[in-house]
Design a protein around this motif. Sequence first.
Motif, PDB file in Angstrom:
ATOM      1  N   LEU A   2       0.767  -1.225   0.030  1.00 44.75           N
ATOM      2  CA  LEU A   2      -0.119   0.144   0.006  1.00 44.75           C
ATOM      3  C   LEU A   2       0.751   0.918   0.102  1.00 44.75           C
ATOM      4  N   THR A   3       0.638   2.283  -0.958  1.00 44.57           N
ATOM      5  CA  THR A   3       1.236   3.480  -0.919  1.00 44.57           C
ATOM      6  C   THR A   3      -0.037   4.647  -0.601  1.00 44.57           C
ATOM      7  N   ILE A   4       0.535   5.439   0.254  1.00 45.97           N
ATOM      8  CA  ILE A   4      -0.383   6.440   0.536  1.00 45.97           C
ATOM      9  C   ILE A   4       0.201   7.786   0.042  1.00 45.97           C
ATOM     10  N   ARG A   5      -0.613   8.628  -0.656  1.00 47.04           N
ATOM     11  CA  ARG A   5      -0.361  10.097  -0.767  1.00 47.04           C
ATOM     12  C   ARG A   5      -1.214  11.208  -1.069  1.00 47.04           C
ATOM     13  N   PRO A   6      -1.014  12.337  -0.864  1.00 49.26           N
ATOM     14  CA  PRO A   6      -2.190  13.186  -0.974  1.00 49.26           C
ATOM     15  C   PRO A   6      -2.853  13.378  -2.149  1.00 49.26           C
ATOM     16  N   MET A   7      -3.918  13.387  -2.259  1.00 50.92           N
ATOM     17  CA  MET A   7      -4.850  13.469  -3.378  1.00 50.92           C
ATOM     18  C   MET A   7      -4.431  14.595  -4.160  1.00 50.92           C
ATOM     19  N   ALA A   8      -4.559  14.665  -5.623  1.00 44.18           N
ATOM     20  CA  ALA A   8      -4.627  15.693  -6.448  1.00 44.18           C
ATOM     21  C   ALA A   8      -5.681  15.877  -7.507  1.00 44.18           C
ATOM     22  N   ARG A  12      -9.468  12.986  -9.596  1.00 43.73           N
ATOM     23  CA  ARG A  12     -10.944  13.284  -9.326  1.00 43.73           C
ATOM     24  C   ARG A  12     -11.553  12.039  -9.993  1.00 43.73           C
ATOM     25  N   ASP A  13     -11.354  11.409 -11.058  1.00 43.57           N
ATOM     26  CA  ASP A  13     -12.284  10.426 -11.630  1.00 43.57           C
ATOM     27  C   ASP A  13     -12.164   9.382 -10.848  1.00 43.57           C
ATOM     28  N   ALA A  14     -11.005   8.826 -10.431  1.00 41.26           N
ATOM     29  CA  ALA A  14     -10.626   7.523  -9.679  1.00 41.26           C
ATOM     30  C   ALA A  14     -11.390   7.823  -8.229  1.00 41.26           C
ATOM     31  N   VAL A  15     -11.174   9.005  -7.725  1.00 41.92           N
ATOM     32  CA  VAL A  15     -11.661   9.133  -6.245  1.00 41.92           C
ATOM     33  C   VAL A  15     -13.289   9.258  -6.309  1.00 41.92           C
ATOM     34  N   MET A  16     -13.869  10.007  -7.366  1.00 47.81           N
ATOM     35  CA  MET A  16     -15.369  10.120  -6.955  1.00 47.81           C
ATOM     36  C   MET A  16     -15.848   8.718  -7.617  1.00 47.81           C
ATOM     37  N   SER A  17     -15.336   7.822  -8.406  1.00 48.41           N
ATOM     38  CA  SER A  17     -15.881   6.589  -8.421  1.00 48.41           C
ATOM     39  C   SER A  17     -16.138   5.891  -7.199  1.00 48.41           C
ATOM     40  N   PRO A  50      -7.885  24.559   4.965  1.00 46.54           N
ATOM     41  CA  PRO A  50      -7.247  23.972   6.092  1.00 46.54           C
ATOM     42  C   PRO A  50      -7.841  22.862   6.860  1.00 46.54           C
ATOM     43  N   LEU A  51      -9.024  22.811   6.631  1.00 45.93           N
ATOM     44  CA  LEU A  51      -9.959  21.687   7.079  1.00 45.93           C
ATOM     45  C   LEU A  51     -10.228  20.414   6.987  1.00 45.93           C
ATOM     46  N   ILE A  52      -9.753  19.954   5.646  1.00 46.09           N
ATOM     47  CA  ILE A  52      -9.846  18.763   5.022  1.00 46.09           C
ATOM     48  C   ILE A  52      -8.753  18.256   4.202  1.00 46.09           C
ATOM     49  N   GLU A  53      -8.507  17.138   4.371  1.00 48.56           N
ATOM     50  CA  GLU A  53      -7.338  16.544   3.565  1.00 48.56           C
ATOM     51  C   GLU A  53      -7.522  15.445   2.868  1.00 48.56           C
ATOM     52  N   GLY A  54      -7.036  15.201   1.617  1.00 50.95           N
ATOM     53  CA  GLY A  54      -7.661  13.890   0.996  1.00 50.95           C
ATOM     54  C   GLY A  54      -6.314  13.071   0.852  1.00 50.95           C
ATOM     55  N   LEU A  55      -6.443  11.787   1.048  1.00 51.68           N
ATOM     56  CA  LEU A  55      -5.397  10.919   0.659  1.00 51.68           C
ATOM     57  C   LEU A  55      -5.897   9.679  -0.235  1.00 51.68           C
ATOM     58  N   LEU A  56      -5.189   9.402  -1.110  1.00 50.56           N
ATOM     59  CA  LEU A  56      -5.312   8.538  -2.181  1.00 50.56           C
ATOM     60  C   LEU A  56      -4.648   7.240  -1.694  1.00 50.56           C
ATOM     61  N   LEU A  57      -5.069   6.080  -1.712  1.00 53.28           N
ATOM     62  CA  LEU A  57      -4.551   5.002  -1.252  1.00 53.28           C
ATOM     63  C   LEU A  57      -4.137   4.140  -2.522  1.00 53.28           C
ATOM     64  N   LEU A  58      -3.064   3.543  -2.682  1.00 51.78           N
ATOM     65  CA  LEU A  58      -2.568   2.885  -4.034  1.00 51.78           C
ATOM     66  C   LEU A  58      -2.064   1.544  -3.729  1.00 51.78           C
ATOM     67  N   PRO A  63      -5.255   3.118  -7.950  1.00 50.25           N
ATOM     68  CA  PRO A  63      -6.053   3.703  -6.797  1.00 50.25           C
ATOM     69  C   PRO A  63      -7.018   2.413  -6.427  1.00 50.25           C
ATOM     70  N   VAL A  64      -6.985   2.244  -5.127  1.00 47.23           N
ATOM     71  CA  VAL A  64      -7.700   1.149  -4.298  1.00 47.23           C
ATOM     72  C   VAL A  64      -8.610   1.684  -3.249  1.00 47.23           C
ATOM     73  N   GLY A  65      -8.625   2.736  -2.880  1.00 49.84           N
ATOM     74  CA  GLY A  65      -9.004   3.372  -1.722  1.00 49.84           C
ATOM     75  C   GLY A  65      -8.468   4.980  -1.712  1.00 49.84           C
ATOM     76  N   TYR A  66      -9.193   5.707  -0.744  1.00 52.06           N
ATOM     77  CA  TYR A  66      -9.205   7.163  -0.247  1.00 52.06           C
ATOM     78  C   TYR A  66      -9.717   7.257   1.228  1.00 52.06           C
ATOM     79  N   CYS A  67      -9.076   8.450   1.624  1.00 55.42           N
ATOM     80  CA  CYS A  67      -9.344   8.768   3.015  1.00 55.42           C
ATOM     81  C   CYS A  67      -9.428  10.227   2.868  1.00 55.42           C
ATOM     82  N   TYR A  68     -10.594  10.613   3.750  1.00 51.30           N
ATOM     83  CA  TYR A  68     -10.595  12.075   4.062  1.00 51.30           C
ATOM     84  C   TYR A  68     -10.540  12.363   5.449  1.00 51.30           C
ATOM     85  N   LEU A  69      -9.642  13.376   5.848  1.00 50.73           N
ATOM     86  CA  LEU A  69      -9.175  13.626   7.299  1.00 50.73           C
ATOM     87  C   LEU A  69      -9.840  15.197   7.407  1.00 50.73           C
TER      88      LEU A  69
END
Length: 149
Positions: A2-8, A12-17, A50-58, A63-69
């Motif tokens: 698993l690799t975790i990186r900030p969303m960019a 959009r298409d992968a995350v919104m799916s 400053p109140l939300i951060e998106g992480l893409l999980l690879l 892309p196999v997942g996402y996380c909103y903090l």
Amino acid sequence: MLTIRPMASGDRDAVMSMVTDFYHSPAVEHQVDPAILERAFWDAVDPAQPLIEGLLLLEEDAPVGYCYLTWGYASEMGGKVLIFDELYFKNSCRGKGYGTQVFNQVMAAHPECRRFRLEVTGANEGAARLYERLGFRFLQYNQMVLDAE
């Protein structure tokens, strides 16, 4: 692996799916306007927000997942709270220990937080078991909301 990186913005298409899958799963108990979900994505990739951060999980660069903090403050803790607002993995990646990796990495990266918080529905038993293994506990509050128009 698993690799975790900030969303960019290009994610959009992968995350919104995956967001659509998440919002049509037992993890969510109510309908949400797709325009609001779209706005949340754009806020999550905006460094000025400053109140939300998106992480893409690879996995293997796919892309196999996402996380909103999101962040808040808990007076009863006297400090910052990091909220795991959404955590989603595709079915093919569940049970591989990836959720534990996300929690461990995020919590290690934010030692300034006095509490880590999340929500889980009663129907999402597998997730609840993971959260309890990680040390999360249930608080017996009933959540109430009033949505602004």
